[in-house]
Enzyme design. Structure first.
Site, short mmCIF file in Angstrom:
data_model
loop_
_atom_site.label_atom_id
_atom_site.label_comp_id
_atom_site.label_asym_id
_atom_site.label_seq_id
_atom_site.Cartn_x
_atom_site.Cartn_y
_atom_site.Cartn_z
N GLY A 67 -29.61 30.52 65.14
CA GLY A 67 -29.12 30.57 66.51
C GLY A 67 -29.50 29.42 67.42
N GLU A 123 -36.25 28.87 70.42
CA GLU A 123 -35.47 30.06 70.05
C GLU A 123 -34.17 30.10 70.85
OE1 GLU A 123 -34.74 32.43 68.32
OE2 GLU A 123 -36.36 33.74 67.70
N ASP A 127 -34.96 39.03 72.35
CA ASP A 127 -34.37 40.35 72.59
C ASP A 127 -35.52 41.36 72.58
OD1 ASP A 127 -32.15 42.22 72.73
OD2 ASP A 127 -32.33 42.53 70.59
N THR A 131 -39.02 38.88 66.64
CA THR A 131 -38.94 37.61 65.90
C THR A 131 -39.98 36.63 66.43
OG1 THR A 131 -36.57 37.99 65.64
CG2 THR A 131 -37.37 35.75 65.23
P1 IMP Z 1 -35.55 39.93 68.57
O1 IMP Z 1 -35.05 41.35 68.75
O2 IMP Z 1 -36.14 39.37 69.84
O3 IMP Z 1 -36.44 39.82 67.39
O4 IMP Z 1 -34.27 39.06 68.27
C1 IMP Z 1 -33.79 39.00 66.97
C2 IMP Z 1 -32.65 38.07 66.83
O5 IMP Z 1 -31.49 38.84 67.11
C3 IMP Z 1 -32.53 36.87 67.75
O6 IMP Z 1 -33.24 35.75 67.32
C4 IMP Z 1 -31.03 36.60 67.66
O7 IMP Z 1 -30.75 35.84 66.51
C5 IMP Z 1 -30.49 37.99 67.53
N1 IMP Z 1 -29.98 38.48 68.83
C6 IMP Z 1 -30.55 39.33 69.68
N2 IMP Z 1 -29.76 39.55 70.74
C7 IMP Z 1 -28.64 38.81 70.53
C8 IMP Z 1 -27.42 38.62 71.26
O8 IMP Z 1 -27.19 39.15 72.35
N3 IMP Z 1 -26.53 37.79 70.69
C9 IMP Z 1 -26.71 37.15 69.51
N4 IMP Z 1 -27.84 37.30 68.80
C10 IMP Z 1 -28.79 38.13 69.30
MG MG Z 2 -32.67 33.82 66.69
#
Ligand code: IMP
Ligand code: MG
Length: 202
Positions: A67, A123, A127, A131
């Site tokens: 991303g 990053e 979310d 990660t």
């Molecule tokens: P985390 O939940 O912070 O671990 O995020 C995990 C991964 O989910 C991020 O690095 C993104 O690749 C993906 N992600 C989370 N929210 C979105 C979104 O709204 N659009 C696209 N990818 C997302």
């Molecule tokens: Mg990501």
């Protein structure tokens, strides 16, 4: 119908058959953050990072694949501080619907030792924060001289992990966003702006 090939007529394109290529036209999801707003914010972030690392000989930018690749390439080109670009790839697995929390797994590690280096993790979006928390825990074990994080987007309403964000572009509500590197099932990644993807377009 003949496709427009930069003014070339069909007879000038050799043996290529001239026929219409049926490409599925994807409707564009509604814009949340424009190209102009992104560009201005990336400039501001680069200025701030340059100031903060003014005394550093080399900054190691670690982009989290996939991303962050567009954000990282724009940010890196705006930085004046000498820097090296590395990539790391992770994936989340588990089921968002189930009780079981998602876990993060390393798919590809950085190629070089970051021991003693000044590292900035780049990053696309934070979310839940899982990660980033995973990557911070992993990278700190390699004993960098410093470890900071820069994310383009942050969804504070969804963040469960306590993670440190040193730089962020925009905070956004709890919506699924695409474009400027972010995808939905590998689609919409190369939209030049950030869009909110409504459920009916998923
Ligand atoms: P985390 O939940 O912070 O671990 O995020 C995990 C991964 O989910 C991020 O690095 C993104 O690749 C993906 N992600 C989370 N929210 C979105 C979104 O709204 N659009 C696209 N990818 C997302
Ligand atoms: Mg990501």
């Amino acid at each position: 119908m003949c496709l427009d090939m930069g003014g070339m007529s069909c007879s000038k394109i050799g043996s290529r058959r001239c026929e219409a290529v049926a490409s599925p036209v994807m409707a564009a999801p509604p814009q949340l953050i424009s190209e102009t707003e992104i560009r201005a914010r990336v400039d501001q972030l680069a200025t701030q990072i340059d100031e903060d690392y003014a005394d550093v000989d080399l900054l190691v930018l670690i982009g989290v694949l996939k991303g962050s690749f567009i954000f990282l390439s724009d940010l890196a080109r705006k930085l004046s501080v000498p820097h090296r670009v590395e990539f790391i790839a992770v994936e989340s697995y588990g089921d968002r619907q189930s009780e079981q929390p998602e876990s993060v797994r390393l798919l590809m590690d950085v190629r070089h030792d970051i021991g003693g280096e000044h590292v900035l993790l780049v990053e696309d979006i934070v979310d839940t924060g899982r990660t980033l928390a995973y990557l911070q825990r992993l990278l700190v074990t390699r004993r960098p001289a410093s470890l900071k994080t820069c994310t383009l987007l942050h969804k504070p309403d969804r963040t469960e992990e306590s993670v440190t964000l040193d730089y962020w572009g925009f905070t956004i509500p709890d919506v699924w966003v695409v474009g400027y590197g972010l995808d939905y099932a590998e689609r919409y990644r190369t939209l030049p702006y950030i869009a909110e993807l409504p459920p009916e377009m998923r």
